[in-house]
Motif scaffolding. Structure first.
Motif, PDB file in Angstrom:
ATOM      1  N   PRO A 192       3.419   7.496   2.445  1.00  0.00           N
ATOM      2  CA  PRO A 192       3.321   7.611   3.898  1.00  0.00           C
ATOM      3  C   PRO A 192       3.263   6.247   4.579  1.00  0.00           C
ATOM      4  CG  PRO A 192       1.536   8.805   2.775  1.00  0.00           C
ATOM      5  CD  PRO A 192       2.227   7.960   1.768  1.00  0.00           C
TER       6      PRO A 192
ATOM      7  N   ILE B 281       1.676   4.246   8.350  1.00  0.00           N
ATOM      8  CA  ILE B 281       0.372   4.061   8.991  1.00  0.00           C
ATOM      9  C   ILE B 281       0.272   5.095  10.113  1.00  0.00           C
ATOM     10  CG2 ILE B 281      -1.100   2.451  10.256  1.00  0.00           C
ATOM     11  CD1 ILE B 281       0.479   0.174   8.857  1.00  0.00           C
ATOM     12  N   HIS B 282      -0.368   6.209   9.808  1.00  0.00           N
ATOM     13  CA  HIS B 282      -0.466   7.317  10.763  1.00  0.00           C
ATOM     14  C   HIS B 282      -1.535   8.287  10.293  1.00  0.00           C
ATOM     15  CE1 HIS B 282       1.693   9.600   7.732  1.00  0.00           C
ATOM     16  NE2 HIS B 282       2.614   8.658   7.729  1.00  0.00           N
ATOM     17  N   ASP B 283      -1.800   9.290  11.074  1.00  0.00           N
ATOM     18  CA  ASP B 283      -2.759  10.330  10.731  1.00  0.00           C
ATOM     19  C   ASP B 283      -2.279  11.050   9.463  1.00  0.00           C
ATOM     20  OD1 ASP B 283      -4.171  12.770  10.539  1.00  0.00           O
ATOM     21  OD2 ASP B 283      -4.296  12.986  12.706  1.00  0.00           O
ATOM     22  N   PRO B 284      -3.134  11.177   8.434  1.00  0.00           N
ATOM     23  CA  PRO B 284      -2.746  11.863   7.189  1.00  0.00           C
ATOM     24  C   PRO B 284      -2.255  13.297   7.400  1.00  0.00           C
ATOM     25  CG  PRO B 284      -4.815  10.695   6.887  1.00  0.00           C
ATOM     26  CD  PRO B 284      -4.485  10.633   8.357  1.00  0.00           C
TER      27      PRO B 284
ATOM     28  N   THR C  66       1.483  13.736   7.154  1.00  0.00           N
ATOM     29  CA  THR C  66       2.061  13.828   5.809  1.00  0.00           C
ATOM     30  C   THR C  66       1.973  15.251   5.290  1.00  0.00           C
ATOM     31  OG1 THR C  66       1.537  11.513   5.370  1.00  0.00           O
ATOM     32  CG2 THR C  66       1.942  12.918   3.451  1.00  0.00           C
TER      33      THR C  66
ATOM     34  N   PRO D 181      -2.358   7.848  -2.073  1.00  0.00           N
ATOM     35  CA  PRO D 181      -3.494   7.945  -1.156  1.00  0.00           C
ATOM     36  C   PRO D 181      -3.915   6.596  -0.552  1.00  0.00           C
ATOM     37  CG  PRO D 181      -4.304   7.903  -3.383  1.00  0.00           C
ATOM     38  CD  PRO D 181      -2.797   7.831  -3.464  1.00  0.00           C
ATOM     39  N   VAL D 182      -3.016   6.002   0.196  1.00  0.00           N
ATOM     40  CA  VAL D 182      -3.349   4.744   0.871  1.00  0.00           C
ATOM     41  C   VAL D 182      -3.228   4.951   2.372  1.00  0.00           C
ATOM     42  CG1 VAL D 182      -2.710   3.229  -1.028  1.00  0.00           C
ATOM     43  CG2 VAL D 182      -0.984   3.883   0.629  1.00  0.00           C
ATOM     44  N   GLN D 183      -4.017   4.182   3.111  1.00  0.00           N
ATOM     45  CA  GLN D 183      -3.968   4.267   4.565  1.00  0.00           C
ATOM     46  C   GLN D 183      -3.998   2.868   5.146  1.00  0.00           C
ATOM     47  OE1 GLN D 183      -7.097   6.815   5.981  1.00  0.00           O
ATOM     48  NE2 GLN D 183      -6.127   8.648   5.228  1.00  0.00           N
ATOM     49  N   GLY D 184      -3.606   2.775   6.406  1.00  0.00           N
ATOM     50  CA  GLY D 184      -3.619   1.497   7.096  1.00  0.00           C
ATOM     51  C   GLY D 184      -2.664   0.511   6.450  1.00  0.00           C
TER      52      GLY D 184
ATOM     53  N   THR E  49      -0.589   0.629   2.965  1.00  0.00           N
ATOM     54  CA  THR E  49       0.719   1.253   2.745  1.00  0.00           C
ATOM     55  C   THR E  49       1.784   0.198   2.449  1.00  0.00           C
ATOM     56  OG1 THR E  49       1.310   1.231   5.086  1.00  0.00           O
ATOM     57  CG2 THR E  49       0.203   3.202   4.265  1.00  0.00           C
TER      58      THR E  49
ATOM     59  N   GLY F 123       5.347   2.491   5.035  1.00  0.00           N
ATOM     60  CA  GLY F 123       5.250   2.856   3.623  1.00  0.00           C
ATOM     61  C   GLY F 123       6.491   2.494   2.833  1.00  0.00           C
TER      62      GLY F 123
END
Length: 190
Positions: A7, A9-12, A15, A42-45, A48, A78
């Motif tokens: 994904p 950088i956005h609200d999970p 996805t 499972p990465v965020q911000g 990614t 991502g």
């Protein structure tokens, strides 16, 4: 067939929506869903962007199955971490069946595996081709918001284009999810 979802950088929740939209389209095709293994990195911000985090996840989940073919589907920021991870995974002996970038505008895409781009409008499609693309690509027409490509691929209509020729050749009109489903069906058969 293992699909690695990278994904942006956005609200999970976007996805989750993407996967549901893709799976609903796949269920209408001839792809055998029992043979699909979807793994979401499972990465965020800003993580990614990190190929190391993607590779760590792959090694953790597929370390003993290095030769198992994988298909990367990545979105926006991502795409940066995913393309570098795909190169490294292949360098380690892994098999990358295909790399699919959704709205990876400005990201160079090269590799000795098939690459496909999906874009939220024609300008993004056209301006990204010089940075690498495969033969079969997609752009939304009418244009849609960037996040709509990820949240609702089953609602985004556009064109499948053959970019292997000097001037793009439009082959047919379909949704982004139908385009993805046709790619997956093609790679399932190979």
């Amino acid at each position: 067939m293992t699909i690695i979802i990278c994904p942006g950088i956005h609200d999970p929740n976007l996805t989750e929506s993407f996967i549901l939209g893709l799976l609903s389209t796949i269920s209408d095709s001839s792809i055998n869903q029992k043979h699909i293994n979807i793994l979401v990195v499972p990465v965020q911000g800003v993580l990614t962007l990190s190929s190391l985090h993607v590779l760590h996840f792959l090694h953790d989940r597929l370390g003993s199955k290095l030769k198992s073919p994988v298909i990367f589907i990545s979105f926006s920021a991502g795409v940066v971490g995913a393309i570098a991870a795909a190169w490294q995974w292949q360098n380690w002996g892994g098999q990358v069946k295909a790399f699919i970038a959704i709205d990876g505008w400005g990201v160079p895409l090269w590799g000795n595996f098939p690459i496909h781009r999906l874009s939220h409008d024609y300008f993004t499609h056209w301006s990204s081709l010089s940075l690498g693309s495969g033969q079969d690509n997609f752009y939304a027409e009418p244009p849609v918001d960037h996040l709509t490509m990820w949240r609702s691929p089953q609602t985004v209509k556009g064109y499948h284009v053959d970019s292997s020729v000097e001037i793009d050749t439009i082959t047919n009109r379909l949704t982004a999810a139908e385009f993805l489903s046709s790619l997956l069906r093609n790679y399932e058969e190979k």
